[in-house]
Design an enzyme around this catalytic site. Sequence first.
Site, PDB file in Angstrom:
ATOM      1  CG  PHE A 347       2.781  -0.420   2.267  1.00  0.00           C
ATOM      2  CD1 PHE A 347       2.743   0.741   3.029  1.00  0.00           C
ATOM      3  CD2 PHE A 347       3.237  -1.591   2.875  1.00  0.00           C
ATOM      4  CE1 PHE A 347       3.139   0.737   4.361  1.00  0.00           C
ATOM      5  CE2 PHE A 347       3.637  -1.606   4.207  1.00  0.00           C
ATOM      6  CZ  PHE A 347       3.585  -0.432   4.950  1.00  0.00           C
ATOM      7  CG  ASP A 348      -0.677   2.901  -4.120  1.00  0.00           C
ATOM      8  OD1 ASP A 348      -0.638   2.184  -5.128  1.00  0.00           O
ATOM      9  OD2 ASP A 348      -0.598   4.140  -4.154  1.00  0.00           O
ATOM     10  CE  LYS A 349       5.656   1.636  -8.437  1.00  0.00           C
ATOM     11  NZ  LYS A 349       6.496   2.781  -8.754  1.00  0.00           N
TER      12      LYS A 349
END
Length: 662
Positions: A347-349
Amino acid sequence: MSGHNHGCCEPHNDGIFGDKTELILAISSGVFLLTGFLLDNFSEFNFIYILIPYLISYGFGGYYTLKEAVQEISKGKFQIDFLMLIAAVGAALLDKWAEGALLLFLFSLGHALEHLAMAKARKSIESLTNLSPKVALRKEGDDFVEVNIGKLKIGDLIRIRPNSTVSADGVLINGSTSINQAPITGESIPVDKEPIRDNNIEFTSFEEIPERSRVYAGTINGNSSIEIKVIKESQDSTLNRLITMVQEAQEKKSPTQLLTDKFEKFYVPGVLILIILLNFAFLIVDETWQDSFYRSMAALVAASPCALAISTPSAVLSGIARAAKGGVLIKGGKPLEDLGTLRALAFDKTGTLTEGKPEMTDVVLLNGLSNDEFLQKVVALESSSNHPLAKAVVRDGKAKITILNGLPEVSNSEAIQGKGIKGMVNGETIRIGNLELYEEISEVPLEIQQKIKVLEKEGKTVMLVQNNNEFSGILALMDTPRKSAKPTLSKLKKIGIRKMVMLTGDNQEVANAVASEIGLTDAYGNLLPEEKVERIKKLEKEESKIAMVGDGVNDAPAMANSTVGIAMGAAGSDVALETADVALMADKLEILPFAIALSRKAQQIVKQNLWISLGVVALLLPATIFGWANIGIAVVFHEGSTIVVVLNALRLLAFKDKYSNI
């Protein structure tokens, strides 16, 4: 034979009865077959009279089969329809009129039912096209005039009546309403919209428009009349691009389908050689040539891979249609299959696992000022700044003040680049900023530095406030995790995702703080876009397949290098729609378990279909070769398996995910 085109569900809408023509002709074929059979067995009529209903049955049952065969032969292809015609003509030559008519009746009935069933899946997709409004009310002078949506230009003002479909992608400039965005994003609850504050702002892209003022073509307006400014012409609207992508997705074959096609390439010539050889069985077995010819015709019906040809495309089509209804765009058979086999997600944050905007999490008072007094001065000074952190302080600070009687006077406000802000509030000098702001002014006591370090360890951005020469308080801000992040990750764990990691450009402490709060396996901080790509490649080696989930803008390179790129909030972002293999149209993380569960179900159904189709051939072929089954039995099983496979695939249209209730 390899494509089974008309079996692969291009319905015939060109007959006198519209899309029911094929079914009506098939049933008529059955009626005349039954008439011929009854006359043959229970009457004393001359055979010429009995032949007439059989011939009519042949005509009705063979009409579309012959039409299809002629079309294919003219392109130099021999398909299943052609082989069925040979078998029917062969039966007639052997005076087995009833069996030939039965073959054509069941073959045409099977196709008709298959087309009607698959049309159901196509209609789910075509319902997207029907969302597209045909006309719009455009402002011309002081009036609103009805025009074709093709005539709308960027910058036009259009009115949307209450409870009607929005005619173009645009920005809301007049009126507040709630809009049902389900057709585009799959969100079940209408979304509140309000007009943009400044009508003169020119937006160069759709993403720049604040979510609350962004309006999509094809969505349904609530009870208020609204006016919007057109941002995209009709052919470029999110809805139109969505329709195009779903249509293209149907054409893209999955690995299983490509494998099936390859198998058929070798299988079909093999079957034809076998059929020719069976004609010479009378040289080895004690039977006439007619018996051998009949045996070869029965084997031809048994070996035709109709069910095999339709098994994967029917499941892919139904899966893509069901996903689109739930607000997920899956771009073809490959991502649909890959998504179902995933065991690891990256995941990107910012904006994916977190809200993407800072929130004030802590207010620490240091010198006896009351909470209200302290915050009023802070909010007053920060109101003079445009910095995103200042906006967060103003928004959340106001919410934390118990009695707000207007804000104090501010003068001489000055932003200090990279450090903070200072100004006069009610004649008092106030400074707000990081420790660097105070380096040259005053010594920051050790215990205050300790308090700041503790907050920074939690991944927060910390600001120290000074009133005149006295430190009065500490503010901490953080991009907080989405409320849906933790429950969504635990659902993903339940459905068998073993590894969930976060890739972010933020520092490692921030990454660790977010990861431990929402339950990630690992967090990697301080990553540049190219380092995200390296990390993805490494994870792919370890896990064999990995998906990257992000917003599709700065995550595009990482998405492109993962097995499946999943973009969130794709309805608002052109880049996300283009780069992702799977696009979650709403900005909702909680749709992800539904998308993965649906893909797993689709994979399961593809496997079942392959077993059914190959299993029937494996049983029928020996049965016809050894003479245990005649043409009639072969046709019943052959067409039966095709219909079973299609109906099995259609179960996907009714798929409900038990974890996310989508």
